[in-house]
Design a protein around this motif. Structure first.
Motif, PDB file in Angstrom:
ATOM      1  N   GLY A  93      54.235  10.446  -9.151  1.00 58.47           N
ATOM      2  CA  GLY A  93      53.397  10.502 -10.335  1.00 58.47           C
ATOM      3  C   GLY A  93      52.386  11.623 -10.240  1.00 58.47           C
ATOM      4  O   GLY A  93      52.323  12.341  -9.237  1.00 58.47           O
ATOM      5  N   ARG A  94      51.565  11.743 -11.252  1.00 59.94           N
ATOM      6  CA  ARG A  94      50.504  12.755 -11.250  1.00 59.94           C
ATOM      7  C   ARG A  94      49.429  12.418 -10.223  1.00 59.94           C
ATOM      8  O   ARG A  94      48.956  13.285  -9.489  1.00 59.94           O
ATOM      9  CB  ARG A  94      49.882  12.864 -12.645  1.00 59.94           C
ATOM     10  CG  ARG A  94      48.710  13.828 -12.735  1.00 59.94           C
ATOM     11  CD  ARG A  94      48.164  13.906 -14.158  1.00 59.94           C
ATOM     12  NE  ARG A  94      46.981  14.743 -14.233  1.00 59.94           N
ATOM     13  CZ  ARG A  94      46.990  16.061 -14.340  1.00 59.94           C
ATOM     14  NH1 ARG A  94      48.163  16.695 -14.406  1.00 59.94           N
ATOM     15  NH2 ARG A  94      45.872  16.760 -14.408  1.00 59.94           N
ATOM     16  N   TYR A  95      49.032  11.138 -10.163  1.00 58.17           N
ATOM     17  CA  TYR A  95      47.929  10.707  -9.300  1.00 58.17           C
ATOM     18  C   TYR A  95      48.403   9.945  -8.058  1.00 58.17           C
ATOM     19  O   TYR A  95      47.693   9.916  -7.054  1.00 58.17           O
ATOM     20  CB  TYR A  95      46.962   9.802 -10.077  1.00 58.17           C
ATOM     21  CG  TYR A  95      46.473  10.422 -11.355  1.00 58.17           C
ATOM     22  CD1 TYR A  95      45.536  11.447 -11.339  1.00 58.17           C
ATOM     23  CD2 TYR A  95      46.965  10.003 -12.594  1.00 58.17           C
ATOM     24  CE1 TYR A  95      45.091  12.032 -12.514  1.00 58.17           C
ATOM     25  CE2 TYR A  95      46.523  10.580 -13.774  1.00 58.17           C
ATOM     26  CZ  TYR A  95      45.594  11.593 -13.734  1.00 58.17           C
ATOM     27  OH  TYR A  95      45.157  12.176 -14.898  1.00 58.17           O
ATOM     28  N   MET A 151      47.256   9.093  -2.754  1.00 57.20           N
ATOM     29  CA  MET A 151      46.590   9.605  -3.953  1.00 57.20           C
ATOM     30  C   MET A 151      46.652  11.128  -3.878  1.00 57.20           C
ATOM     31  O   MET A 151      46.261  11.729  -2.872  1.00 57.20           O
ATOM     32  CB  MET A 151      45.135   9.136  -4.013  1.00 57.20           C
ATOM     33  CG  MET A 151      44.944   7.636  -3.948  1.00 57.20           C
ATOM     34  SD  MET A 151      45.752   6.730  -5.298  1.00 57.20           S
ATOM     35  CE  MET A 151      44.755   7.289  -6.690  1.00 57.20           C
ATOM     36  N   THR A 152      47.147  11.765  -4.923  1.00 61.82           N
ATOM     37  CA  THR A 152      47.425  13.196  -4.862  1.00 61.82           C
ATOM     38  C   THR A 152      46.176  14.065  -4.950  1.00 61.82           C
ATOM     39  O   THR A 152      46.222  15.232  -4.565  1.00 61.82           O
ATOM     40  CB  THR A 152      48.367  13.604  -5.996  1.00 61.82           C
ATOM     41  OG1 THR A 152      47.689  13.449  -7.264  1.00 61.82           O
ATOM     42  CG2 THR A 152      49.647  12.759  -5.983  1.00 61.82           C
ATOM     43  N   GLY A 153      45.080  13.528  -5.508  1.00 61.00           N
ATOM     44  CA  GLY A 153      43.881  14.327  -5.715  1.00 61.00           C
ATOM     45  C   GLY A 153      43.897  15.126  -7.008  1.00 61.00           C
ATOM     46  O   GLY A 153      43.042  16.001  -7.217  1.00 61.00           O
ATOM     47  N   ALA A 154      44.846  14.827  -7.913  1.00 62.44           N
ATOM     48  CA  ALA A 154      44.914  15.529  -9.192  1.00 62.44           C
ATOM     49  C   ALA A 154      43.625  15.324  -9.979  1.00 62.44           C
ATOM     50  O   ALA A 154      42.998  14.261  -9.914  1.00 62.44           O
ATOM     51  CB  ALA A 154      46.109  15.035 -10.004  1.00 62.44           C
ATOM     52  N   ALA A 155      43.229  16.328 -10.729  1.00 53.25           N
ATOM     53  CA  ALA A 155      41.964  16.294 -11.470  1.00 53.25           C
ATOM     54  C   ALA A 155      41.940  15.162 -12.484  1.00 53.25           C
ATOM     55  O   ALA A 155      42.892  14.959 -13.246  1.00 53.25           O
ATOM     56  CB  ALA A 155      41.751  17.624 -12.174  1.00 53.25           C
TER      57      ALA A 155
END
Length: 272
Positions: free
Chosen positions: A78-80, A97-101
């Motif tokens: 996913g994105r996050y 957790m990817t750290g996406a904004a």
């Protein structure tokens, strides 16, 4: 002074006796998960899972019947949020957790491993197709064995109630959570509850229903989960709210899990 805020759902709503009908990989389905309304929040903005099995990607708001070879890994991207599932048991590995904004980001924009594994001992292997229902930032996955069923509900969000594992075997099962390196369990001095974190404002919490904690250590926890119960997980502000916890319920538990009114937030990471 602690903050009082309008409460929302802390736990995933249960789907009842059966998973929503799923289509196949070649036929668009109309399956819509009850998690859709929750996934519309700012923390989930732009979130959407892809399911990858054997190099084939399944994505989009629809249902799928996914063939999973024995011993295969199921990748959720996913994105996050990212994690893998063992196709034979739907145990989870490498939850990150990817750290996406995002305005609700807790990672400081840094990729942050949270769990090394969430392993369930079903006593048997699952088989048949993996049923997946994707709806915006939410996903529901289900696979069955000869006398067992496992369901995973997850959300691709920067924080909130974002993961739930539901075993049904007719008997209690053991679920073991092992944290990723750098994460640890601790007693939150502001709530008196057990949180997980990494020394920053990152907050998380195991969220059980019809489950008994057998062993709590600094980097892992071991639970006995009743058939039809669940082991969930929440991150961020939801992890430090002074809620009463889940009710003793193993079927159609959505109403009982709903928080009504307001809840105090005393942890300074979220109360300022």
């Amino acid at each position: 002074m602690f903050q009082i805020r309008q409460a929302r759902f802390l736990l995933f709503p249960f789907l009842g006796a059966s998973l929503l009908a799923c289509g196949t990989a070649s036929t668009p389905g109309e399956a819509r998960s009850p998690l859709t309304a929750q996934a519309a929040s700012a923390a989930c903005e732009g979130g959407a899972f892809r399911v990858i099995v054997g190099g084939v990607t399944y994505q989009g708001n629809r249902g799928f019947d996914i063939p999973v070879p024995a011993g295969a890994r199921v990748q959720l991207r996913g994105r996050y949020v990212q994690f893998d599932l063992d196709g034979d048991t739907l145990s989870a590995y490498d939850y990150v957790m990817t750290g996406a904004a995002n305005s609700a980001d807790m990672t400081g924009g840094v990729r942050t491993p949270v769990f090394a594994s969430k392993v369930v001992d079903l006593g048997q292997k699952l088989g048949g197709t993996l049923k997946a229902s994707i709806s915006d930032a939410a996903i529901v996955l289900e696979r069955r064995g000869s006398s067992a069923k496992m369901k995973i509900q997850a959300k691709d969000c920067a924080q909130g109630g974002i993961f739930q594992m539901e075993p049904e075997t007719g008997a209690p099962v053991t679920v073991t959570h092992t944290l990723a390196p750098g994460m640890y369990y601790y007693k939150n001095p502001y709530t008196g509850k057990i949180n997980l974190g990494n020394g920053t404002d990152f907050r998380g919490k195991d969220s059980p229903q019809m489950a008994t904690l057998n062993l709590q250590a600094d980097h892992f926890s071991v639970w006995t989960v009743q058939s039809g119960g669940r082991m969930g997980g929440v991150l961020g502000e939801d992890a430090v709210e002074l809620s009463a916890g889940a009710t003793k319920c193993v079927q159609d538990c959505q109403a009982q899990n709903q928080i009504r009114g307001t809840l105090p937030v005393t942890d300074p990471a979220y109360s300022n």
